[in-house]
Write an enzyme that holds these catalytic residues in place. Sequence first.
Site, PDB file in Angstrom:
ATOM      1  N   ASP A 158       0.837  -1.202   0.000  1.00  0.00           N
ATOM      2  CA  ASP A 158       0.000   0.000   0.000  1.00  0.00           C
ATOM      3  C   ASP A 158       0.872   1.252   0.000  1.00  0.00           C
ATOM      4  O   ASP A 158       2.102   1.157   0.057  1.00  0.00           O
ATOM      5  CB  ASP A 158      -0.928  -0.034   1.228  1.00  0.00           C
ATOM      6  CG  ASP A 158      -2.276   0.609   0.970  1.00  0.00           C
ATOM      7  OD1 ASP A 158      -2.391   1.411   0.024  1.00  0.00           O
ATOM      8  OD2 ASP A 158      -3.230   0.308   1.719  1.00  0.00           O
ATOM      9  N   ASP A 219     -10.833   2.384  -2.662  1.00  0.00           N
ATOM     10  CA  ASP A 219     -11.341   1.170  -2.026  1.00  0.00           C
ATOM     11  C   ASP A 219     -12.829   0.963  -2.291  1.00  0.00           C
ATOM     12  O   ASP A 219     -13.619   1.915  -2.275  1.00  0.00           O
ATOM     13  CB  ASP A 219     -11.149   1.237  -0.510  1.00  0.00           C
ATOM     14  CG  ASP A 219      -9.700   1.089  -0.102  1.00  0.00           C
ATOM     15  OD1 ASP A 219      -8.843   0.833  -0.969  1.00  0.00           O
ATOM     16  OD2 ASP A 219      -9.419   1.230   1.107  1.00  0.00           O
TER      17      ASP A 219
END
Length: 434
Positions: A158, A219
């Site tokens: 990430d 997301d």
Amino acid sequence: MHLAVLVFASAATMATYALDNGLMRTPPMGWLAWERYRCDIDCKYDPKNCISENLFIDMADRLFEDGWKELGYVYVNIDDCWSSMERDKDGRLQPDPNRFPGGIRRLARYLHDRGLKLGIYGDMGTHTCGGYPGTTLDKIEIDAQTFADWEVDMFKFDGCYSNALEQELGYPRMSKALNATGRPIGYSCSWPAYQGGLPPKVNYTKLGQICNLWRNYGDIQDSWSSVLSIADWFFENQDVLAPAAGPGRWNDPDMLVVGDFGLSMEQSRSQMALWAIMAAPLFMSNDLRTISGEARSILQNKMIISINQDPLGIQGRRILKEKSGIEVFWRPLSNNASALVFFSRRTDMPYRYKTSLTKLNYTTGSYKFTDVYTGKTDVLKDSTDFVVSVNPTGVVMWYISAPGKLQYHPFIGRGKLHRPVYDTDENAHPRVFL
């Protein structure tokens, strides 16, 4: 250009640029914790749902015992909030000792003994998105080796708490470090999602050389509006994104939320169909211990999985947007086959959509098709008009076997098959698939 020529040209191009670790030649499939379980670390009051080794063992057991593994769902992926808040005395990441008392290597071996694979999460910033220790540039090699020592099979990197320069240096460096361990570790990069997902900030040729898959966009949430916004972004930018995908390198629109709380069954079928058309990784984020039979039947649909896993690895496209709210998506498959999805954006009632294979740029011939959700099959001439009835926010999805060659010219209620009520010559009324 005939499809066969197009396919071989695309395959040659993809082979030139794909990450050379031999992994993920078809989109990876499995289960991922984040959307459903987030950063729940309250194991005292929520022991069944907290981020702990017990949760991942439970999901591994379900993949192994309930028929998921045989269909290709083999990854069990830990996301954020798994680690201790401190590195060990040697500077290595370590799991939270209360929630992962057996350690990550033991968990990995539990999965491996069942023919499954373990994925883990890290972040190239000072901290992960959840506030746990990150993997800064000076920690990349030691963390890559730690994951290899733990026998991890996939790593998601990430980008919270990092800047563009650190990402420019860190994502390729981690790729090199993972390969240097000698252990095959699939590599998921979140780099493009932090740079807007599109050129010129995102170089998809370079990404294909260093990553097996990458998150392009934000997301997913457990809602239809989230699923739809992601699908819209991917198809609106398909001319950039589709050429970037192929064996060993995949665009990742994020998790499947089928079996959670936010989607109807129609919308669940739509997400599964559209993700298959996109050649997307299929990572479920749900509770496999309590999933409904209907949701399971969608996620375990063998024909949709075979479409998603087609070895050519060509990402499909939206080919039509109608004023009626119907959209048509197409994906070329091996052996001159193809997949079609008729999707309704409508929210009022089932819509009867009339078209023909000729209008969808299929060449002359008779085509056998199978409705992937009902299993019914029939044969259509390219010139024969037909009608499909598509439920609000739902899809009709067909797998089409072509006896001849396919040609494609790019465009810039769930189907229940019934016997045709008219003859199928070219002057007849349209075939009706209600």
